[in-house]
Design a protein around this motif. Structure first.
Motif, PDB file in Angstrom:
ATOM      1  N   ALA A 291       0.825  -1.209   0.000  1.00  0.00           N
ATOM      2  CA  ALA A 291       0.000   0.000   0.000  1.00  0.00           C
ATOM      3  C   ALA A 291       0.858   1.258   0.000  1.00  0.00           C
ATOM      4  O   ALA A 291       0.482   2.289  -0.582  1.00  0.00           O
ATOM      5  CB  ALA A 291      -0.930   0.004   1.221  1.00  0.00           C
ATOM      6  N   ALA A 292       2.023   1.196   0.652  1.00  0.00           N
ATOM      7  CA  ALA A 292       2.913   2.358   0.722  1.00  0.00           C
ATOM      8  C   ALA A 292       3.776   2.493  -0.523  1.00  0.00           C
ATOM      9  O   ALA A 292       4.117   3.608  -0.945  1.00  0.00           O
ATOM     10  CB  ALA A 292       3.807   2.255   1.958  1.00  0.00           C
ATOM     11  N   ASN A 293       4.146   1.351  -1.123  1.00  0.00           N
ATOM     12  CA  ASN A 293       4.982   1.345  -2.335  1.00  0.00           C
ATOM     13  C   ASN A 293       4.149   0.770  -3.471  1.00  0.00           C
ATOM     14  O   ASN A 293       4.277  -0.406  -3.818  1.00  0.00           O
ATOM     15  CB  ASN A 293       6.242   0.510  -2.096  1.00  0.00           C
ATOM     16  CG  ASN A 293       7.047   1.009  -0.910  1.00  0.00           C
ATOM     17  OD1 ASN A 293       7.789   1.975  -0.996  1.00  0.00           O
ATOM     18  ND2 ASN A 293       6.887   0.343   0.233  1.00  0.00           N
TER      19      ASN A 293
ATOM     20  N   THR B 142       7.391   1.505   7.160  1.00  0.00           N
ATOM     21  CA  THR B 142       7.661   2.352   6.005  1.00  0.00           C
ATOM     22  C   THR B 142       8.830   3.313   6.174  1.00  0.00           C
ATOM     23  O   THR B 142       9.254   3.921   5.211  1.00  0.00           O
ATOM     24  CB  THR B 142       6.417   3.192   5.642  1.00  0.00           C
ATOM     25  OG1 THR B 142       6.087   4.040   6.752  1.00  0.00           O
ATOM     26  CG2 THR B 142       5.232   2.316   5.317  1.00  0.00           C
ATOM     27  N   GLN B 143       9.372   3.474   7.388  1.00  0.00           N
ATOM     28  CA  GLN B 143      10.489   4.415   7.536  1.00  0.00           C
ATOM     29  C   GLN B 143      11.705   3.878   6.800  1.00  0.00           C
ATOM     30  O   GLN B 143      11.962   2.691   6.766  1.00  0.00           O
ATOM     31  CB  GLN B 143      10.803   4.669   9.013  1.00  0.00           C
ATOM     32  CG  GLN B 143      11.374   3.486   9.752  1.00  0.00           C
ATOM     33  CD  GLN B 143      11.669   3.818  11.205  1.00  0.00           C
ATOM     34  OE1 GLN B 143      11.663   4.970  11.589  1.00  0.00           O
ATOM     35  NE2 GLN B 143      11.932   2.803  12.004  1.00  0.00           N
ATOM     36  N   HIS B 144      12.438   4.794   6.180  1.00  0.00           N
ATOM     37  CA  HIS B 144      13.592   4.395   5.387  1.00  0.00           C
ATOM     38  C   HIS B 144      14.709   3.897   6.283  1.00  0.00           C
ATOM     39  O   HIS B 144      15.130   4.570   7.212  1.00  0.00           O
ATOM     40  CB  HIS B 144      14.076   5.567   4.530  1.00  0.00           C
ATOM     41  CG  HIS B 144      13.133   5.898   3.420  1.00  0.00           C
ATOM     42  ND1 HIS B 144      12.928   5.062   2.367  1.00  0.00           N
ATOM     43  CD2 HIS B 144      12.322   6.965   3.220  1.00  0.00           C
ATOM     44  CE1 HIS B 144      12.042   5.604   1.540  1.00  0.00           C
ATOM     45  NE2 HIS B 144      11.656   6.760   2.053  1.00  0.00           N
ATOM     46  N   LYS B 145      15.210   2.705   5.983  1.00  0.00           N
ATOM     47  CA  LYS B 145      16.322   2.137   6.724  1.00  0.00           C
ATOM     48  C   LYS B 145      17.627   2.509   6.018  1.00  0.00           C
ATOM     49  O   LYS B 145      17.761   2.316   4.803  1.00  0.00           O
ATOM     50  CB  LYS B 145      16.202   0.613   6.798  1.00  0.00           C
ATOM     51  CG  LYS B 145      14.916   0.124   7.444  1.00  0.00           C
ATOM     52  CD  LYS B 145      14.830   0.510   8.902  1.00  0.00           C
ATOM     53  CE  LYS B 145      13.613  -0.085   9.570  1.00  0.00           C
ATOM     54  NZ  LYS B 145      13.468   0.313  10.952  1.00  0.00           N
TER      55      LYS B 145
ATOM     56  N   LYS C  90       7.465   8.030   4.416  1.00  0.00           N
ATOM     57  CA  LYS C  90       8.276   8.168   3.217  1.00  0.00           C
ATOM     58  C   LYS C  90       8.261   9.615   2.735  1.00  0.00           C
ATOM     59  O   LYS C  90       7.276  10.343   2.921  1.00  0.00           O
ATOM     60  CB  LYS C  90       7.773   7.224   2.116  1.00  0.00           C
ATOM     61  CG  LYS C  90       6.421   7.569   1.532  1.00  0.00           C
ATOM     62  CD  LYS C  90       6.068   6.611   0.405  1.00  0.00           C
ATOM     63  CE  LYS C  90       4.791   7.035  -0.285  1.00  0.00           C
ATOM     64  NZ  LYS C  90       4.449   6.169  -1.407  1.00  0.00           N
ATOM     65  N   GLU C  91       9.362  10.017   2.115  1.00  0.00           N
ATOM     66  CA  GLU C  91       9.502  11.398   1.659  1.00  0.00           C
ATOM     67  C   GLU C  91       8.981  11.531   0.228  1.00  0.00           C
ATOM     68  O   GLU C  91       9.358  10.775  -0.658  1.00  0.00           O
ATOM     69  CB  GLU C  91      10.977  11.824   1.718  1.00  0.00           C
ATOM     70  CG  GLU C  91      11.581  11.791   3.117  1.00  0.00           C
ATOM     71  CD  GLU C  91      10.910  12.777   4.058  1.00  0.00           C
ATOM     72  OE1 GLU C  91      10.464  13.846   3.578  1.00  0.00           O
ATOM     73  OE2 GLU C  91      10.808  12.482   5.264  1.00  0.00           O
ATOM     74  N   ASP C  92       8.105  12.476   0.009  1.00  0.00           N
ATOM     75  CA  ASP C  92       7.596  12.771  -1.336  1.00  0.00           C
ATOM     76  C   ASP C  92       7.125  14.221  -1.349  1.00  0.00           C
ATOM     77  O   ASP C  92       6.125  14.557  -0.700  1.00  0.00           O
ATOM     78  CB  ASP C  92       6.434  11.833  -1.684  1.00  0.00           C
ATOM     79  CG  ASP C  92       5.935  12.035  -3.121  1.00  0.00           C
ATOM     80  OD1 ASP C  92       6.341  13.026  -3.764  1.00  0.00           O
ATOM     81  OD2 ASP C  92       5.136  11.205  -3.587  1.00  0.00           O
TER      82      ASP C  92
END
Length: 318
Positions: A54-56, A146-149, A250-252
């Motif tokens: 859903a996030a990607n 969803t946080q970027h690792k 996520k950054e957008d």
């Protein structure tokens, strides 16, 4: 006095006196135990896959699995389990049971049918469930998933509670409960449609099997009716995708800065179309099936165990 007159004075045999069902500790323990088992086994992996897709929204099912595995191997599928999924699982059943039971009783007292009363109870329980316990739990699970690792760059990801406190310090209670309105809409439509569709499926099964006079359904028949209800209730997947987008970190730069259910829907539709709004629906249906198997197939075994350790007869439906 004629037989007809006597029959006219007698109350209908099918009429049942409406009684308020007591909320028992044994019922709450049963609900919490079954929910904890469900989420600790297949529940959280399916939740992680659903949320990741859903996030990607450009990911295929295989790509999503690879992305999750890359975050931490098999443990990547259990991100957000401790403590958020455990807190949610152990409390949401109790909240739902309290509120749904009360709402159904008052709806029936006001003249609603058993079918309508069940839906009213489910909708009411789902809404309160969302605002009382699920808002911050789903938010924190989504943040972790969803946080970027950036571990590959040598930077250790922040701990669960560090992440929680960072959000709280920056955004307060609203930040922790981000997306709670979407969660409430999802739970309301989830339980409303699940109760209604499962009841319709059960009626169909009774017709086919000749059990239209209230005979007890087998475990397999219970699972089938509940699975049909749970699977078809995934029609509201766009609300789930909106919830994940609102809660994700996520950054957008193209995303709305102040996200609401309405502008998030518009953003997803404009960037990914109708298909984007239904990303993750397959693992969500799988999640619904697994929840049903846990609650129905394991319900009788769990009932016997809970009655043994509490000495209290379990009356909760499953």
């Amino acid at each position: 006095m004629s037989a007809a007159t006597t029959a006219g004075m007698a109350p209908p045999l099918t009429e049942k006196k409406l009684e308020k069902k007591p909320i028992k500790f044994s019922n709450l323990l049963l609900g919490a135990g079954l929910n904890l088992f469900e989420v600790t086994t297949l529940g959280q992996p399916l939740e992680v896959v659903k949320t990741t897709m859903a996030a990607n929204r450009g990911d295929s099912f295989g790509t999503a699995l690879g992305r999750i595995w890359g975050r931490g191997g098999p443990l990547g599928f259990y991100q957000g389990l401790i403590p958020w999924a455990w807190i949610e699982a152990s409390t949401k059943g109790a909240v739902l049971l309290f509120v749904a039971s009360e709402a159904e009783y008052y709806a029936r007292s006001a003249g609603a049918s058993e079918f309508v009363g069940g839906i009213v109870g489910g909708v009411s329980g789902g809404v309160v469930q969302a605002y009382a316990t699920m808002g911050f739990c789903t938010c924190m699970k989504t943040v972790e998933i969803t946080q970027h690792k950036i571990a590959a760059g040598g930077v250790k990801p922040p701990s669960t509670f560090t992440t929680f406190m960072n959000i709280y310090q920056k955004e307060g209670i609203r930040g922790i409960n981000k997306g709670v309105n979407a969660v409430a809409i999802r739970q309301m439509t989830n339980w409303g449609s699940r109760f209604g569709l499962a009841r319709l499926a059960e009626q169909g099964i009774r017709r086919v099997t000749g059990k239209e006079n209230g005979e007890k359904l087998t475990v397999a028949e219970k699972i089938l009716s509940s699975t049909i209800g749970g699977g078809l209730s995934a029609w509201n997947q766009p609300i789930e995708v909106i919830r994940v987008e609102m809660q994700s970190k996520k950054e957008d730069p193209n995303r709305p800065k102040k996200m609401t259910v309405g502008n998030t829907f518009k953003y997803i539709y404009e960037t990914n179309g109708i298909k984007g709004l239904y990303r993750g629906v397959a693992p969500r249906i799988g999640l619904g099936v697994w929840q049903t198997v846990c609650m129905v197939a394991l319900g009788d075994v769990a009932k016997a165990y809970v009655e043994k350790i509490t000495g209290d007869k379990v009356t909760a439906k499953h």
